[in-house]
Structures are given as structure tokens and as C-alpha cells.
Design a protein around this motif. Structure first.
Motif, PDB file in Angstrom:
ATOM      1  N   ARG A 109      -4.104 -38.382  28.670  1.00 38.97           N
ATOM      2  CA  ARG A 109      -4.253 -37.072  28.034  1.00 38.97           C
ATOM      3  C   ARG A 109      -3.619 -35.959  28.863  1.00 38.97           C
ATOM      4  O   ARG A 109      -3.038 -35.023  28.320  1.00 38.97           O
ATOM      5  CB  ARG A 109      -5.738 -36.792  27.812  1.00 38.97           C
ATOM      6  CG  ARG A 109      -6.024 -35.614  26.947  1.00 38.97           C
ATOM      7  CD  ARG A 109      -7.505 -35.510  26.706  1.00 38.97           C
ATOM      8  NE  ARG A 109      -8.181 -35.079  27.906  1.00 38.97           N
ATOM      9  CZ  ARG A 109      -8.888 -33.968  28.011  1.00 38.97           C
ATOM     10  NH1 ARG A 109      -9.050 -33.201  26.955  1.00 38.97           N
ATOM     11  NH2 ARG A 109      -9.460 -33.628  29.134  1.00 38.97           N
ATOM     12  N   THR A 149       0.048 -34.714  28.235  1.00 38.55           N
ATOM     13  CA  THR A 149       0.361 -33.843  27.115  1.00 38.55           C
ATOM     14  C   THR A 149      -0.339 -32.479  27.207  1.00 38.55           C
ATOM     15  O   THR A 149      -0.150 -31.636  26.347  1.00 38.55           O
ATOM     16  CB  THR A 149       0.004 -34.514  25.780  1.00 38.55           C
ATOM     17  OG1 THR A 149      -1.384 -34.859  25.788  1.00 38.55           O
ATOM     18  CG2 THR A 149       0.856 -35.765  25.562  1.00 38.55           C
ATOM     19  N   MET A 150      -1.139 -32.291  28.259  1.00 39.54           N
ATOM     20  CA  MET A 150      -1.757 -30.974  28.467  1.00 39.54           C
ATOM     21  C   MET A 150      -0.693 -30.003  28.940  1.00 39.54           C
ATOM     22  O   MET A 150       0.210 -30.384  29.700  1.00 39.54           O
ATOM     23  CB  MET A 150      -2.862 -31.058  29.525  1.00 39.54           C
ATOM     24  CG  MET A 150      -4.099 -31.768  29.060  1.00 39.54           C
ATOM     25  SD  MET A 150      -5.343 -31.883  30.364  1.00 39.54           S
ATOM     26  CE  MET A 150      -5.800 -30.168  30.540  1.00 39.54           C
ATOM     27  N   SER A 151      -0.798 -28.766  28.518  1.00 40.75           N
ATOM     28  CA  SER A 151       0.194 -27.787  28.962  1.00 40.75           C
ATOM     29  C   SER A 151      -0.068 -27.422  30.421  1.00 40.75           C
ATOM     30  O   SER A 151      -1.214 -27.238  30.832  1.00 40.75           O
ATOM     31  CB  SER A 151       0.157 -26.536  28.082  1.00 40.75           C
ATOM     32  OG  SER A 151      -0.992 -25.779  28.318  1.00 40.75           O
ATOM     33  N   PHE A 152       1.014 -27.363  31.168  1.00 37.55           N
ATOM     34  CA  PHE A 152       0.908 -26.959  32.568  1.00 37.55           C
ATOM     35  C   PHE A 152       0.296 -25.567  32.651  1.00 37.55           C
ATOM     36  O   PHE A 152      -0.528 -25.290  33.526  1.00 37.55           O
ATOM     37  CB  PHE A 152       2.286 -26.994  33.242  1.00 37.55           C
ATOM     38  CG  PHE A 152       2.258 -26.469  34.639  1.00 37.55           C
ATOM     39  CD1 PHE A 152       1.782 -27.250  35.676  1.00 37.55           C
ATOM     40  CD2 PHE A 152       2.679 -25.178  34.921  1.00 37.55           C
ATOM     41  CE1 PHE A 152       1.725 -26.752  36.979  1.00 37.55           C
ATOM     42  CE2 PHE A 152       2.634 -24.674  36.212  1.00 37.55           C
ATOM     43  CZ  PHE A 152       2.143 -25.467  37.243  1.00 37.55           C
ATOM     44  N   SER A 207      -1.951 -24.233  30.958  1.00 38.34           N
ATOM     45  CA  SER A 207      -3.412 -24.203  30.795  1.00 38.34           C
ATOM     46  C   SER A 207      -4.131 -24.613  32.082  1.00 38.34           C
ATOM     47  O   SER A 207      -5.273 -24.221  32.302  1.00 38.34           O
ATOM     48  CB  SER A 207      -3.849 -25.095  29.630  1.00 38.34           C
ATOM     49  OG  SER A 207      -3.653 -26.460  29.943  1.00 38.34           O
ATOM     50  N   GLU A 256       4.881 -22.911  27.963  1.00 42.50           N
ATOM     51  CA  GLU A 256       3.721 -23.775  27.720  1.00 42.50           C
ATOM     52  C   GLU A 256       4.100 -25.256  27.626  1.00 42.50           C
ATOM     53  O   GLU A 256       3.541 -26.007  26.830  1.00 42.50           O
ATOM     54  CB  GLU A 256       2.948 -23.319  26.476  1.00 42.50           C
ATOM     55  CG  GLU A 256       2.393 -21.920  26.631  1.00 42.50           C
ATOM     56  CD  GLU A 256       1.522 -21.473  25.472  1.00 42.50           C
ATOM     57  OE1 GLU A 256       1.159 -22.307  24.615  1.00 42.50           O
ATOM     58  OE2 GLU A 256       1.188 -20.274  25.444  1.00 42.50           O
ATOM     59  N   ASN A 257       5.043 -25.671  28.459  1.00 41.59           N
ATOM     60  CA  ASN A 257       5.427 -27.079  28.497  1.00 41.59           C
ATOM     61  C   ASN A 257       4.281 -27.936  28.988  1.00 41.59           C
ATOM     62  O   ASN A 257       3.465 -27.505  29.801  1.00 41.59           O
ATOM     63  CB  ASN A 257       6.631 -27.283  29.429  1.00 41.59           C
ATOM     64  CG  ASN A 257       7.917 -26.807  28.798  1.00 41.59           C
ATOM     65  OD1 ASN A 257       8.051 -26.791  27.589  1.00 41.59           O
ATOM     66  ND2 ASN A 257       8.866 -26.419  29.624  1.00 41.59           N
ATOM     67  N   ASP A 258       4.249 -29.173  28.511  1.00 36.66           N
ATOM     68  CA  ASP A 258       3.232 -30.106  28.990  1.00 36.66           C
ATOM     69  C   ASP A 258       3.618 -30.609  30.380  1.00 36.66           C
ATOM     70  O   ASP A 258       4.724 -30.349  30.867  1.00 36.66           O
ATOM     71  CB  ASP A 258       3.024 -31.259  28.003  1.00 36.66           C
ATOM     72  CG  ASP A 258       4.285 -32.080  27.735  1.00 36.66           C
ATOM     73  OD1 ASP A 258       5.208 -32.105  28.588  1.00 36.66           O
ATOM     74  OD2 ASP A 258       4.351 -32.715  26.674  1.00 36.66           O
ATOM     75  N   PHE A 259       2.684 -31.306  31.022  1.00 37.20           N
ATOM     76  CA  PHE A 259       2.943 -31.802  32.381  1.00 37.20           C
ATOM     77  C   PHE A 259       4.147 -32.733  32.417  1.00 37.20           C
ATOM     78  O   PHE A 259       4.936 -32.701  33.362  1.00 37.20           O
ATOM     79  CB  PHE A 259       1.715 -32.530  32.945  1.00 37.20           C
ATOM     80  CG  PHE A 259       0.798 -31.638  33.721  1.00 37.20           C
ATOM     81  CD1 PHE A 259       1.044 -31.324  35.037  1.00 37.20           C
ATOM     82  CD2 PHE A 259      -0.337 -31.107  33.122  1.00 37.20           C
ATOM     83  CE1 PHE A 259       0.197 -30.496  35.761  1.00 37.20           C
ATOM     84  CE2 PHE A 259      -1.202 -30.287  33.830  1.00 37.20           C
ATOM     85  CZ  PHE A 259      -0.929 -29.979  35.153  1.00 37.20           C
ATOM     86  N   LYS A 260       4.299 -33.566  31.399  1.00 33.93           N
ATOM     87  CA  LYS A 260       5.420 -34.492  31.364  1.00 33.93           C
ATOM     88  C   LYS A 260       6.739 -33.723  31.415  1.00 33.93           C
ATOM     89  O   LYS A 260       7.610 -34.015  32.240  1.00 33.93           O
ATOM     90  CB  LYS A 260       5.344 -35.357  30.103  1.00 33.93           C
ATOM     91  CG  LYS A 260       6.402 -36.413  30.023  1.00 33.93           C
ATOM     92  CD  LYS A 260       6.193 -37.305  28.811  1.00 33.93           C
ATOM     93  CE  LYS A 260       7.210 -38.414  28.797  1.00 33.93           C
ATOM     94  NZ  LYS A 260       7.031 -39.305  27.665  1.00 33.93           N
ATOM     95  N   THR A 261       6.877 -32.709  30.570  1.00 36.02           N
ATOM     96  CA  THR A 261       8.098 -31.896  30.543  1.00 36.02           C
ATOM     97  C   THR A 261       8.248 -31.106  31.830  1.00 36.02           C
ATOM     98  O   THR A 261       9.351 -31.001  32.378  1.00 36.02           O
ATOM     99  CB  THR A 261       8.068 -30.954  29.325  1.00 36.02           C
ATOM    100  OG1 THR A 261       7.882 -31.738  28.143  1.00 36.02           O
ATOM    101  CG2 THR A 261       9.350 -30.151  29.221  1.00 36.02           C
TER     102      THR A 261
END
Length: 116
Positions: free
Chosen positions: A5, A8-11, A13, A54-59
Motif C-alpha cells: 500500500r 501507491t501512497m502519495s509522498f 501525504s 502529489e506523486n506516489d512513493f514509487k514515482t
């Protein structure tokens, strides 16, 4: 296999939580940013863009300009797991960042945190 999970969380946040954790221990946002710069190679404007987008951790980690090779010197336990033994590369990068923020909050000197 399902993704974790956190991938897909935004960095953006989680970033304020890093700052809040540091500030509770009389450390600063600038020190948090310095750690992120050291780990990922992002300059301040690039980091601000990542937060704004608001990129996710993966990005966030995929777009990192240059992951610091010295990050492999980060060892220890975070969330009950030794960071140096994490096999999933993205999870290891996230936990490296978590570990560095923990070290900051525990009062370690920046030279030690940045493995100088």
C-alpha cells in the motif's frame, strides 16, 4: 503479487509527518529536506515539484535524480525489520528514508545521519 500500500501512497501525504516527527524533537524541516536531498539527489525545487504533484512513493523514487550510493551504509531496524535485509528494492528505499528520519528524531548529528 499485490503491491504494498505504501508504494501507491502519495509522498506529499507522508512528507508533513516526517517534518512533524523531526520538529517534535527540536529538529527542522530544513534537516528533513537535507536528508531527502542526500538520499535521492533532488534539489529543493525538484523536491517541491514532487510534493506539489502529489506523486506516489514509487514515482518519487523512480524519478529521483541520483540515489546516493552511500545509502547502502544505512543499517538497523525500522518497523521491526533490518533495512539492509529488505529484498524488495522500492521498500528498501522507503525504509532507508524512514530510518534516516528516525535517526534525526533521535538526535543524531547530521554528519552521522548522512554517513560522513
Amino acid at each position: 503479487m499485490t503491491e504494498h500500500r505504501i508504494f501507491t501512497m502519495s509522498f506529499s501525504s507522508v512528507y508533513p509527518l516526517y517534518i512533524k516527527k523531526a520538529e517534535r524533537k527540536n529538529r527542522t524541516k530544513e534537516e528533513v529536506d537535507q536528508i531527502i536531498h542526500w538520499l535521492t539527489g533532488y534539489e529543493q525545487a525538484e523536491l517541491d515539484d514532487q510534493i506539489q504533484s502529489e506523486n506516489d512513493f514509487k514515482t518519487f523514487f523512480e524519478q529521483a535524480p541520483k540515489l546516493n550510493p552511500e545509502r547502502k551504509l544505512i543499517t538497523g531496524v525500522i518497523c521491526g525489520v533490518r533495512v539492509e535485509t529488505i529484498e524488495e528494492p522500492l521498500m528498501q528505499e522507503i525504509r532507508y528514508l524512514d530510518k534516516l528520519i528516525d535517526e534525526l528524531a533521535k538526535g543524531k548529528k547530521m554528519e552521522k545521519i548522512l554517513r560522513k
